[in-house]
Design a protein around this motif. Structure first.
Motif, PDB file in Angstrom:
ATOM      1  N   GLY A 182       0.817  -1.214   0.000  1.00 45.79           N
ATOM      2  CA  GLY A 182       0.000   0.000   0.000  1.00 45.79           C
ATOM      3  C   GLY A 182       0.846   1.258   0.000  1.00 45.79           C
ATOM      4  O   GLY A 182       0.533   2.238  -0.688  1.00 45.79           O
ATOM      5  N   VAL A 217      -8.712  -5.017   2.079  1.00 43.30           N
ATOM      6  CA  VAL A 217      -9.681  -3.946   1.801  1.00 43.30           C
ATOM      7  C   VAL A 217      -9.136  -2.597   2.257  1.00 43.30           C
ATOM      8  O   VAL A 217      -9.290  -1.583   1.562  1.00 43.30           O
ATOM      9  CB  VAL A 217     -11.018  -4.271   2.494  1.00 43.30           C
ATOM     10  CG1 VAL A 217     -11.968  -3.079   2.400  1.00 43.30           C
ATOM     11  CG2 VAL A 217     -11.660  -5.496   1.873  1.00 43.30           C
ATOM     12  N   ARG A 218      -8.487  -2.570   3.398  1.00 43.19           N
ATOM     13  CA  ARG A 218      -7.890  -1.314   3.875  1.00 43.19           C
ATOM     14  C   ARG A 218      -6.779  -0.848   2.930  1.00 43.19           C
ATOM     15  O   ARG A 218      -6.605   0.357   2.700  1.00 43.19           O
ATOM     16  CB  ARG A 218      -7.353  -1.496   5.291  1.00 43.19           C
ATOM     17  CG  ARG A 218      -8.416  -1.770   6.343  1.00 43.19           C
ATOM     18  CD  ARG A 218      -7.842  -1.714   7.743  1.00 43.19           C
ATOM     19  NE  ARG A 218      -8.849  -2.070   8.747  1.00 43.19           N
ATOM     20  CZ  ARG A 218      -8.899  -3.244   9.361  1.00 43.19           C
ATOM     21  NH1 ARG A 218      -7.997  -4.187   9.090  1.00 43.19           N
ATOM     22  NH2 ARG A 218      -9.844  -3.498  10.258  1.00 43.19           N
ATOM     23  N   ALA A 221      -7.622   1.384  -0.199  1.00 39.84           N
ATOM     24  CA  ALA A 221      -7.773   2.837  -0.070  1.00 39.84           C
ATOM     25  C   ALA A 221      -6.471   3.578  -0.309  1.00 39.84           C
ATOM     26  O   ALA A 221      -6.481   4.807  -0.464  1.00 39.84           O
ATOM     27  CB  ALA A 221      -8.319   3.178   1.320  1.00 39.84           C
ATOM     28  N   LYS A 222      -5.344   2.874  -0.366  1.00 37.98           N
ATOM     29  CA  LYS A 222      -4.048   3.530  -0.553  1.00 37.98           C
ATOM     30  C   LYS A 222      -3.648   3.681  -2.010  1.00 37.98           C
ATOM     31  O   LYS A 222      -2.594   4.245  -2.309  1.00 37.98           O
ATOM     32  CB  LYS A 222      -2.964   2.747   0.193  1.00 37.98           C
ATOM     33  CG  LYS A 222      -3.183   2.661   1.694  1.00 37.98           C
ATOM     34  CD  LYS A 222      -2.075   1.888   2.386  1.00 37.98           C
ATOM     35  CE  LYS A 222      -2.315   1.800   3.886  1.00 37.98           C
ATOM     36  NZ  LYS A 222      -1.246   1.036   4.586  1.00 37.98           N
ATOM     37  N   TYR A 234     -11.396   2.226  -7.577  1.00 42.61           N
ATOM     38  CA  TYR A 234     -12.754   2.402  -7.064  1.00 42.61           C
ATOM     39  C   TYR A 234     -13.751   1.513  -7.813  1.00 42.61           C
ATOM     40  O   TYR A 234     -14.593   0.840  -7.196  1.00 42.61           O
ATOM     41  CB  TYR A 234     -13.163   3.869  -7.178  1.00 42.61           C
ATOM     42  CG  TYR A 234     -14.606   4.125  -6.787  1.00 42.61           C
ATOM     43  CD1 TYR A 234     -14.958   4.264  -5.448  1.00 42.61           C
ATOM     44  CD2 TYR A 234     -15.605   4.203  -7.745  1.00 42.61           C
ATOM     45  CE1 TYR A 234     -16.279   4.479  -5.082  1.00 42.61           C
ATOM     46  CE2 TYR A 234     -16.920   4.422  -7.390  1.00 42.61           C
ATOM     47  CZ  TYR A 234     -17.258   4.558  -6.055  1.00 42.61           C
ATOM     48  OH  TYR A 234     -18.562   4.765  -5.697  1.00 42.61           O
ATOM     49  N   GLU A 252     -16.105  -2.605   5.693  1.00 44.17           N
ATOM     50  CA  GLU A 252     -14.799  -1.980   5.518  1.00 44.17           C
ATOM     51  C   GLU A 252     -14.606  -1.517   4.083  1.00 44.17           C
ATOM     52  O   GLU A 252     -13.944  -0.511   3.827  1.00 44.17           O
ATOM     53  CB  GLU A 252     -13.701  -2.965   5.918  1.00 44.17           C
ATOM     54  CG  GLU A 252     -12.324  -2.349   6.036  1.00 44.17           C
ATOM     55  CD  GLU A 252     -12.248  -1.321   7.151  1.00 44.17           C
ATOM     56  OE1 GLU A 252     -11.585  -0.278   6.944  1.00 44.17           O
ATOM     57  OE2 GLU A 252     -12.862  -1.539   8.207  1.00 44.17           O
ATOM     58  N   SER A 255     -15.840   1.945   3.602  1.00 35.78           N
ATOM     59  CA  SER A 255     -14.898   2.957   4.086  1.00 35.78           C
ATOM     60  C   SER A 255     -13.776   3.179   3.080  1.00 35.78           C
ATOM     61  O   SER A 255     -13.397   4.333   2.798  1.00 35.78           O
ATOM     62  CB  SER A 255     -14.316   2.517   5.437  1.00 35.78           C
ATOM     63  OG  SER A 255     -15.318   2.420   6.421  1.00 35.78           O
ATOM     64  N   SER A 256     -13.225   2.110   2.521  1.00 30.53           N
ATOM     65  CA  SER A 256     -12.136   2.257   1.560  1.00 30.53           C
ATOM     66  C   SER A 256     -12.600   2.974   0.302  1.00 30.53           C
ATOM     67  O   SER A 256     -11.902   3.843  -0.241  1.00 30.53           O
ATOM     68  CB  SER A 256     -11.566   0.877   1.210  1.00 30.53           C
ATOM     69  OG  SER A 256     -10.941   0.294   2.329  1.00 30.53           O
ATOM     70  N   LYS A 259     -12.855   6.654   0.988  1.00 28.93           N
ATOM     71  CA  LYS A 259     -11.548   7.319   1.000  1.00 28.93           C
ATOM     72  C   LYS A 259     -11.045   7.569  -0.413  1.00 28.93           C
ATOM     73  O   LYS A 259     -10.456   8.615  -0.702  1.00 28.93           O
ATOM     74  CB  LYS A 259     -10.545   6.468   1.782  1.00 28.93           C
ATOM     75  CG  LYS A 259     -10.833   6.396   3.273  1.00 28.93           C
ATOM     76  CD  LYS A 259      -9.854   5.477   3.988  1.00 28.93           C
ATOM     77  CE  LYS A 259     -10.189   5.381   5.479  1.00 28.93           C
ATOM     78  NZ  LYS A 259      -9.271   4.453   6.193  1.00 28.93           N
ATOM     79  N   CYS A 294     -19.371   6.918   6.729  1.00 30.55           N
ATOM     80  CA  CYS A 294     -18.720   7.250   5.468  1.00 30.55           C
ATOM     81  C   CYS A 294     -19.314   8.519   4.862  1.00 30.55           C
ATOM     82  O   CYS A 294     -18.592   9.361   4.298  1.00 30.55           O
ATOM     83  CB  CYS A 294     -18.868   6.088   4.486  1.00 30.55           C
ATOM     84  SG  CYS A 294     -17.934   4.615   4.939  1.00 30.55           S
TER      85      CYS A 294
END
Length: 1207
Positions: A182, A217-218, A221-222, A234, A252, A255-256, A259, A294
């Motif tokens: 990430g 998943v987190r 977002a990076k 996306y 989650e 949320s990603s 972001k 979100c």
């Protein structure tokens, strides 16, 4: 000059090495933690340039060498240390990773590649740990790779290792590799494309553990290295979202995706629609909660701003009314709605949002939790503000809102609903009624909670039920203040309910006192609500005065009333109904004989109670009828305010509460009640024994004594009666006999202005003495600098008034004019003409000084970054008065251009005087723009007729608007300017000498009337005057760029002077330093300042306000503004001509300060034409904050000196 981190790097490196080699348990860990904090500070500072190296006498490249050494030692420790050492080192760089993520591609910290030339050696040491085979070591190394992504992105071997680790069977290794990948994906598009495919497979895999899928998943977002990659990620994530089961991974993923959507406008609206669909459909509550959070992130914290659609508002409205949701989510939906209406202009009529009327039900229902009701009230107010900003199209829907509120309250409104403005006003008033109902409910709930048991203020501990209720009461009262700021009519509704609440509380006090079942307790220091920054001596300990919870709430309501009154004063919108209510509240508290009557809060209300009583009595024009006399209203109000303030101060003094006496004296100064202030501070002189405190009280005593003497000179009978009352214990013991009849007598033609002028000179001496007392207590940090500067300007203004009155009263023309108001017919025209010429030249010089004094007030207002808005307006008001008086004084310069004077006045002198006059008129126009545009336009025509102004004018008072002055002062100013304008117009067309003399004398009469009438209006002291603290300023350190001698600046004749500059903000908080984006500094040299003997640098001195230094500061600030404006193409030629006038040499330097307020720059000073000798380098700096506001910075160290020699 403070050190920077680079100068300490060698010492830090040695300390780290000693700590890492220590055999004592825990010492290596402590050494790593210490260096971690230092590296964070170092990373915030800019790169070291050659100029900075010269300033600190560093070897070029020294900072890079030691930074690399420190990081290499940490890498060695990571390679050879145990697991605890490795974890500690990783934590250091994880903190730095936050800085890297925040800065993005603009990162230039200690881990940027150009500051770590030996990064390959660092990566080799990490690879050794990775290849060791230990699982935990491998995981820590992968995370270190992520922290050092900026150094390792070009390494194909490390990229391969990260991809390989993502295929591992160990969850810990996979999660560590996802973290590293990430970080790499933020910098490399090629890596991000490969990483995205791996992520999608991991998220979709059913064989992977839930923890790994959550981490994947987190990591999604990076993927933000470019807009294309972000959009691609996306769309891929959204496709996966539809196939995911309803679990934590799906939540989650929301949320990603949010972001990612917050980083580009291309997918922002799509994400809003996606979240809205999750809110409307029957999803589990945890998933709805995540969607709502979100949405809060996108609408509140996101960088994209679009008009909010109706479906989003409808979904939010349905959620806060859904009792199946947790209270926290209902409140969160209300918070989002509040943010939407407070930051965005509505693009939908309110009538198109029927669900929003549910807010009214929430407000009215007492069974709903208090937190939710308060948010609903906030939402109602935000909607009103948004409606006012949205324009007239939203007013029409106000009638529906009004009827809903009426139904909920069980009342109806007889006001006309056809008028949109009236409808909105009624709506605001009724929301005020709703809020005050909540106040009434809270007060009764608090009283009921006491159960008539022993409850005191000190029992209201943080976290207790009563403490929470009291905090809630204050927050609701704040909502009323917001409404009063929007519409002053809501204050009447609030005060009507406030009167009922106070009467109810007082009745409870009376019953409780009779039943003796409510115990009392001493008021705590917290309840006095004093501000530490505003005091110069601590309040005395409680004298045993008892106060209950009820009294505490009465004080709270009094503070609220005072805050409302302050807002109404600023907008000149106090009504007679509000005044009578306040007087009734004061009388109610007084009759109750409760201890809170003798407090500062009630004192403030009492000071205004007479004004409220007499403000609308029968009168005509600007006169008020008092008894059998017709008098000026402001003089009558002033006298009776003094009486009330004196009486109340004596009552407080009898109770021995000196802190309340000090606050009363302070408030009297702020209101211009000088006799009451004199009495207060005179009583405190014997109490304040400490050195600085004693000097502060003495200075205040001299200042207020001088101002009270001015009032005594203007109103001798009233003043003597006030002074005689000092000896009585209470003014009620000796009733005042003054009725105001002498007001006309003291301003009539028979008044002895010569005696007034002589006595006014003595007042100037007192104010000067007050300044000297404060100067004796001054220190290097600039404490009392504002006070001394303000007193210096006040003394200068009074001295100019003395000289102007002397000119008007001593002139033969003036004497003849004031003896008979008829047209002058001189026997000797030539003598009269010469007399006029001498008087005009003298008035022109006075006008020039007044204009400089106005600029001095402007400089004072913009030189203190922490000044409050009210004080800023007050100082600007004084500058406006000086500018107006300068204009009224300078009218006479137009006489010099008339044909009757051409034979005795040289053309050069005439042109000089006219030029000065036009600059003064221009200054007044800039101030008048937002106050009286009609008069400003007339003045602009006068300027343009002389072809003086080539560029557009700007308003110096654009932040004040028409409410800068009260009605009396504004009327007086408008009358004076209009009168002088008429004189100017007549001077333009007159040719006859006798008519010219008559018009000139008419102008003198206008000037004389304006001065004498303005002296009657009390001076209002800025609130900031009582903020005794070190002032925010700057220190500039100047070094020769090409010299090894740091203690002197010597240059050969005929060459230019290169300089290295270091500027340091002083006495500024870290938050204030971080808000400053640019610092500009002008350096100027005047050939006239040359002296033959001098060292290269003056010894440091404390911040001393001297006349010549104040003049230099004003001159330098004008040059600085001209140089900044010279960047504008349209004004470049005009301003550059002013800067290059030959009387001085100037250059501009720009600094970008760090978060500690330290900045560096270089400049070149062209001194090649200066002769041999020593010259001081005068300088002045300013800054621009993140809001775009311009502030001058006070110079807190002395100027440097350079010497020119032949060899």
């Amino acid at each position: 000059m403070e050190k920077i981190s680079a100068t300490c790097a060698m010492e830090w490196s040695i300390e780290l090495e000693i700590g890492l080699r220590s055999k004592k348990p825990g010492h290596p860990i402590e050494a790593i933690k210490r260096i971690g904090h230092k590296l964070q500070q170092w990373s915030m500072e800019p790169s070291i340039t050659l100029a900075i190296s010269d300033v600190y006498d560093m070897v070029p490249g020294e900072d890079i060498l030691f930074a690399s050494t420190i990081i290499l030692r940490l890498a060695d420790a990571f390679c050879n240390g145990d697991i605890e050492v490795r974890r500690c080192i990783l934590k250091v760089f994880l903190v730095e990773l936050q800085h890297i993520t925040k800065k993005g591609k603009n990162y230039n910290g200690i881990l940027s590649r150009k500051r770590v030339p030996n990064y390959l050696e660092l990566l080799k040491r990490l690879l050794i740990v990775y290849d060791s085979g230990d699982l935990e070591a491998k995981c820590l190394t992968l995370r270190m790779f992520g922290c050092w992504a900026g150094l390792a992105t070009d390494s194909s071997h490390i990229c391969f290792l990260i991809h390989k680790s993502m295929q591992s069977n160990h969850d810990l290794e996979v999660k560590a590799s996802l973290f590293a990948a990430g970080c790499f994906s933020r910098l490399s598009e090629d890596f991000a494309c490969i990483f995205l495919k791996i992520l999608i497979s991991i998220i979709s895999s059913i064989t992977r553990s839930p923890d790994v899928r959550l981490e994947a998943v987190r990591a999604l977002a990076k993927l933000q290295c470019s807009s294309a990659i972000t959009e691609y990620a996306y769309q891929a994530g959204r496709r996966v979202l539809l196939d995911l089961p309803v679990d934590d991974v799906k939540a989650e993923m929301l949320s990603s995706l949010s972001k990612l959507a917050s980083k580009t406008t291309l997918i922002y609206l799509d994400q809003l629609d996606l979240l809205q669909s999750f809110l409307n459909h029957e999803y589990p509550i945890p998933l709805k909660a995540r969607a709502l959070r979100c949405l809060y992130f996108l609408l509140v914290g996101g960088s994209c701003h679009f008009p909010v659609r109706k479906n989003i508002l409808s979904a939010l409205c349905s959620m806060f009314d859904d009792n199946n949701l947790p209270l926290s989510l209902q409140c969160l939906s209300l918070q989002i709605l509040c943010k939407i209406f407070s930051t965005r202009q509505l693009n939908l009529p309110v009538s198109d949002i029927p669900d929003l009327v549910k807010v009214l039900v929430v407000v009215k229902n007492s069974d709903i939790p208090m937190t939710k009701r308060r948010l609903a009230l906030n939402l109602l107010i935000d909607i009103l503000c948004s409606m006012k900003k949205g324009g007239k199209e939203h007013y029409a829907s106000s009638a529906n809102w009004l009827s809903n509120i009426a139904q909920l309250q069980g009342s109806s409104f007889s006001g006309p609903l056809t008028s949109s403005g009236c409808s909105l006003t009624l709506l605001i008033n009724n929301i005020s009624f709703l809020i005050m109902d909540q106040v009434n409910f809270l007060v009764k709930e608090i009283i009921f909670s006491c159960h008539k048991e022993v409850k005191c203020v000190e029992n209201l501990k943080s976290g207790s039920e009563l403490f929470v209720l009291k905090k809630e009461l204050k927050s609701i009262l704040y909502l009323i203040l917001r409404l009063v700021q929007e519409d002053s009519s809501s204050c009447l509704v609030a005060f009507s309910k406030l009167r009922c609440i106070v009467h109810y509380l007082v009745s409870l006090l009376t019953e409780g006192r009779g039943e003796t079942c409510i115990a009392s307790e001493a008021v705590s220091q917290k309840e006095t609500n004093y501000e530490t920054n505003d005091i110069v001596f601590r309040p005395l300990e409680s004298d045993g005065e008892q106060i209950t919870v009820i009294l505490a709430f009465i004080l709270c309501l009094c503070r609220f009333a005072n805050a409302c009154i302050s807002i109404l004063h600023e907008t000149n919108s106090i009504t007679s109904e509000v005044r009578h209510i306040v007087k009734d509240v004061v009388n109610c508290i007084k009759l109750s004989e409760c201890s809170c009557y003798y407090t500062f809060e009630v004192f403030c209300l009492i000071v205004h109670s007479f004004v409220f009583d007499y403000g609308f009595k029968e009168g005509k024009g600007n006169k008020v009828k008092v008894g059998d006399e017709i008098c000026c209203p402001h003089s009558i109000f002033w006298f009776h305010q003094e009486c009330l303030a004196l009486d109340f101060t004596k009552k407080i003094l009898r109770r021995g509460n000196y802190w309340e006496v000090y606050k009363a004296g302070k408030y009297s100064c702020l209101q211009g009640l000088w006799f009451a202030a004199t009495f207060s501070f005179r009583k405190l002189i014997d109490v304040a024994k400490s050195g600085n405190y004693s000097n502060w009280i003495k200075a205040l005593m001299l200042y207020v004594g001088g101002e009270s003497e001015i009032k005594l000179l203007l109103f001798p009978r009233a003043g003597l009666e006030l002074i005689n009352s000092f000896q009585y214990s209470s003014d009620s013991d000796q009733p005042f006999r003054y009725s105001g009849g002498e007001t006309n007598a003291c301003v009539a033609e028979g008044y002895d202005w010569n005696a007034f002028r002589a006595n006014l000179s003595r007042v100037c001496g007192r104010i000067s003495s007050s300044e000297k007392v404060l100067e004796a207590s001054a220190d290097f940090n600039g404490v009392f600098f504002f006070q001394r500067w303000f007193l210096n300007l006040r003394g200068s203004f009074l001295q100019i008034v003395v000289e102007t009155l002397s000119l008007l009263c001593s002139s033969t023309l003036a004497e003849d004019k004031y003896k008979n108001s008829t047209r002058l017919n001189p026997l000797n025209a030539t003598k009269v003409t010469h007399d006029m010429h001498a008087l005009v030249c003298a008035l022109a010089r006075v006008s020039f000084r007044l204009n400089n004094l106005a600029k001095g007030y402007d400089l004072l207002a913009t030189s203190f970054m922490d000044i409050d808005a009210v004080s800023f307006r007050g100082i600007s008001r004084l500058g406006f008065i000086c500018s107006t008086l300068a204009f009224c004084t300078s009218f006479a310069t137009n006489v010099l251009n008339r044909p009757a004077f051409k034979n005795i006045i040289s053309s050069s002198a005439t042109n000089l005087e006219i030029y000065s006059n036009l600059k003064i008129v221009q200054d007044l126009v800039e101030r008048l723009m937002d106050i009286d545009y009609t008069i400003a336009r007339k003045l602009m025509k006068f300027i343009l007729a002389k072809e003086e102004i080539k560029h557009g004018l700007y308003s110096k008072m654009n932040i004040h608007g028409p409410t800068l002055f009260d009605n009396v002062s504004l009327s007086l100013i408008q009358s004076a300017i209009s009168g002088i304008l008429c004189v100017q117009v007549d001077l333009e067309v007159v040719d006859d000498k006798e008519d010219l003399i008559a018009i000139f004398l008419r102008g003198l009469q206008h000037l004389f009337c304006f001065i004498t009438k303005w002296m009657e209006i009390p001076l209002i002291t800025p609130k900031y005057f009582f903020s005794v603290r070190p002032c925010i300023g700057s220190e500039l350190y100047i070094f020769h760029a090409n010299s090894c001698h740091r203690d002197e600046i010597v240059v050969k004749s005929g060459v230019q002077l290169p300089l290295n500059l270091c500027i340091q903000l002083k006495n500024a908080s870290k938050k204030k330093c971080a808000s400053i984006t640019k610092i500009y500094c002008v350096l100027a040299v005047r050939p006239a300042d040359r002296f033959t003997n001098g060292s290269g640098r003056l010894a440091p001195a404390q911040c001393v306000l001297q006349t010549h230094k104040a003049e230099d500061t004003l001159w330098l600030s004008e040059i600085l503004l001209l140089l900044l404006r010279a960047n504008n193409v349209e004004t470049d030629k005009e301003h550059q001509n002013v800067v290059d006038d030959g009387s001085f040499l100037a250059t501009l330097a720009c600094f970008e300060p760090n978060k500690l307020g330290l900045g560096f720059s270089t400049c070149l000073l062209n001194i090649s034409d200066l002769p041999e000798g020593s010259y001081p380098i005068k300088w002045h700096s300013c800054c621009v904050d993140d809001r775009g506001f311009y502030w001058n910075l006070l110079s807190l160290n002395n100027e440097s000196v350079f010497t020119i020699k032949k060899t």
